[in-house]
Scaffold this active site. Structure first.
Site, PDB file in Angstrom:
ATOM      1  N   GLU A   1      -6.536  49.239 -85.437  1.00 15.28           N
ATOM      2  CA  GLU A   1      -6.684  48.055 -84.580  1.00 15.28           C
ATOM      3  C   GLU A   1      -7.572  47.025 -85.265  1.00 15.28           C
ATOM      4  O   GLU A   1      -7.300  45.827 -85.234  1.00 15.28           O
ATOM      5  CB  GLU A   1      -7.301  48.479 -83.253  1.00 15.28           C
ATOM      6  CG  GLU A   1      -7.467  47.362 -82.241  1.00 15.28           C
ATOM      7  CD  GLU A   1      -8.031  47.879 -80.932  1.00 15.28           C
ATOM      8  OE1 GLU A   1      -9.169  48.403 -80.922  1.00 15.28           O
ATOM      9  OE2 GLU A   1      -7.333  47.777 -79.902  1.00 15.28           O
TER      10      GLU A   1
ATOM     11  N   ASP B   1      -7.831  37.952 -70.104  1.00 15.82           N
ATOM     12  CA  ASP B   1      -7.089  37.437 -71.264  1.00 15.82           C
ATOM     13  C   ASP B   1      -6.488  38.584 -72.091  1.00 15.82           C
ATOM     14  O   ASP B   1      -6.487  39.740 -71.655  1.00 15.82           O
ATOM     15  CB  ASP B   1      -7.997  36.536 -72.119  1.00 15.82           C
ATOM     16  CG  ASP B   1      -9.169  37.284 -72.756  1.00 15.82           C
ATOM     17  OD1 ASP B   1      -9.277  38.522 -72.588  1.00 15.82           O
ATOM     18  OD2 ASP B   1      -9.986  36.627 -73.434  1.00 15.82           O
TER      19      ASP B   1
ATOM     20  N   GLU C   1      -8.688  41.420 -72.377  1.00 14.58           N
ATOM     21  CA  GLU C   1      -9.045  42.060 -71.115  1.00 14.58           C
ATOM     22  C   GLU C   1     -10.473  41.689 -70.723  1.00 14.58           C
ATOM     23  O   GLU C   1     -11.261  42.511 -70.284  1.00 14.58           O
ATOM     24  CB  GLU C   1      -8.809  43.582 -71.228  1.00 14.58           C
ATOM     25  CG  GLU C   1      -7.600  43.832 -72.137  1.00 14.58           C
ATOM     26  CD  GLU C   1      -6.914  45.153 -72.000  1.00 14.58           C
ATOM     27  OE1 GLU C   1      -7.461  46.130 -72.481  1.00 14.58           O
ATOM     28  OE2 GLU C   1      -5.809  45.190 -71.408  1.00 14.58           O
TER      29      GLU C   1
HETATM   30  C1  BGC Z   1      -6.977  45.000 -76.478  1.00 14.46           C
HETATM   31  C2  BGC Z   1      -5.684  44.586 -75.804  1.00 14.46           C
HETATM   32  C3  BGC Z   1      -4.597  45.603 -76.072  1.00 14.46           C
HETATM   33  C4  BGC Z   1      -5.055  47.018 -75.794  1.00 14.46           C
HETATM   34  C5  BGC Z   1      -4.041  48.044 -76.233  1.00 14.46           C
HETATM   35  C6  BGC Z   1      -7.325  46.414 -76.066  1.00 14.46           C
HETATM   36  O1  BGC Z   1      -8.511  46.800 -76.699  1.00 14.46           O
HETATM   37  O2  BGC Z   1      -8.023  44.126 -76.084  1.00 14.46           O
HETATM   38  O3  BGC Z   1      -5.257  43.346 -76.274  1.00 14.46           O
HETATM   39  O4  BGC Z   1      -3.493  45.280 -75.283  1.00 14.46           O
HETATM   40  O5  BGC Z   1      -6.262  47.270 -76.444  1.00 14.46           O
HETATM   41  O6  BGC Z   1      -3.752  47.921 -77.594  1.00 14.46           O
END
Ligand code: BGC
Length: 391
Positions: free
Chosen positions: A332, A173, A176
């Site tokens: 993030e 998903d 990941e």
């Molecule tokens: C997230 C993803 C994202 C990636 C890069 C991962 O930790 O789960 O959704 O695409 O980081 O930002």
């Protein structure tokens, strides 16, 4: 610093407009000369890579903010990635048509290095959402700015071939995880991409008919098996929600925000995952202790805006803006309200501090600010495309 903390002051209008402008400039500055957007320029596990998922939403935000050339160059990069994998797409399509589908490890990568290779690092590959989302974003970009879609037509056609062969398969998903499930937000991205491809007019008529039928099948699946208690659910058969579902309402607009399903989904995400404006990914999240993600606060804000609740949308934007660090960067996630505090340290030990800046966080703040017409956002829209720097 382990976790970024939230500035309790409500950002003033001028600050917010300035943050929007600086976010657009940051994304432009970090965009690779070949068009890729790095997920995060400094974070250990992401450095040097661009994801179709993050990048598509970043490009959509840049397009909405008027950074036309930046968005176009990302879509050019997507087209090149697809062209470089055209033989693999043909093999995947042929094997699927012959009734002997290839295994997950033969599917397309989830992320590419900035200069366009698959890279040497193992990753949770096989995620189909990004191949739909970039098509949705590219078509929206072309429509928004009156651009011809011919430039991206070969990449759109390859993506549609790939999605027609894989849309029904379980895969990782957005986070990941859970490769054994069919995820509802992934279905939303596929539907958005297929619908946009059909609308774009670049598909041969037989392919357009198949794409329209596949989108309708995915939508029926989503509604029949991807809902619980009248709201969208995390995966087919799940009773949980996931904040990525907000995107299915907006900006993807696969589910009408004011429909009973749209409204119930917004409410379910808000009830389960929104704490004072900061939105968790899902309740069992343990990644860096399971904090609140500004990009998801903005996704929920976009869903609220689409449903006509601008007050709630503004509140979501204000919360996201308060996650800005002293260095002017959006992370993030933030750790003020962790779902699994005892799991935070293991991730810090493994990967270091939370990814900061995360370009996707900046992009979603920009996208919501533009949607709400926050003062200054239109000014940010006039970005000089000739100033893009290399990173
Ligand atoms: C997230 C993803 C994202 C990636 C890069 C991962 O930790 O789960 O959704 O695409 O980081 O930002």
């Amino acid at each position: 610093m382990t976790h970024v903390s939230i500035d309790p002051r409500t950002p003033r209008g001028a600050d917010l407009a300035d943050l929007v402008k600086r976010s657009v400039a940051l994304i432009e500055r970090l965009q690779h000369p070949q068009g890729a957007y790095p997920a995060s320029p400094t974070f250990s596990a992401y450095r040097g890579y661009s994801w179709f998922r993050d990048g598509a939403f970043i490009a959509d935000a840049m397009s909405a903010a008027g950074a036309v050339d930046s968005a176009s160059r990302f879509f050019d990069w997507c087209g090149r990635m697809l062209a470089a994998h055209a033989d693999e797409v043909a093999e995947i399509v042929a094997a699927e048509a012959a009734g002997s589908p290839l295994p997950d490890d033969r599917m397309l990568p989830t992320r590419f290095t900035l200069d366009g290779s698959a890279g040497d690092d193992d990753w949770w590959d096989f995620q189909t959402d990004g191949y739909g989302t970039w098509v949705w974003a590219a078509v929206a970009h072309a429509r928004r700015h009156g651009l011809s879609l011919e430039r991206w037509a070969p990449g759109i056609r390859l993506s549609v071939d790939y999605l027609l062969a894989t849309a029904h398969r379980p895969c990782y998903d957005w986070w990941e995880e859970h490769a054994d499930q069919v995820h509802v937000s992934t279905l939303g991205c596929i539907i958005a991409g297929l619908d946009a491809a059909v609308d774009s007019g670049v598909l041969a008529s037989a392919t357009a008919a198949r794409a329209a039928a596949a989108a309708a099948e995915c939508r029926a699946l989503m509604i029949d098996r991807g809902t619980h208690d009248d709201h969208l659910a995390k995966w087919l058969g799940s009773t949980a929600v996931d904040a990525s579902l907000a995107a299915v309402v907006a900006p993807l607009r696969v589910i009408e925000a004011t429909s009973p399903l749209g409204l119930a989904s917004i409410r379910a995400i808000d009830d389960a995952l929104n704490v004072d404006g900061g939105v968790h990914r899902y309740l069992d999240d343990t990644f860096f202790g399971g904090g609140q993600w500004p990009l998801l606060s903005c996704m929920l804000g976009l869903a609220y805006a689409a449903a006509g609740d601008r007050e709630r949308a503004h509140a979501q934007l204000a919360w996201a803006a308060r996650t800005e660090t002293a260095e002017g960067m959006l992370p993030e996630q933030v750790g003020e309200h962790l779902l699994a505090p005892d799991r935070e340290q293991e991730w810090i030990d493994r990967w270091g501090s939370v990814a900061t800046p995360l370009l996707w966080s900046h992009a979603m703040l920009v996208r919501l600010a533009v949607e709400l017409g926050v003062a200054g956002a239109p000014a940010a829209a006039v970005v000089d495309a000739s100033t893009e720097g290399a990173s």
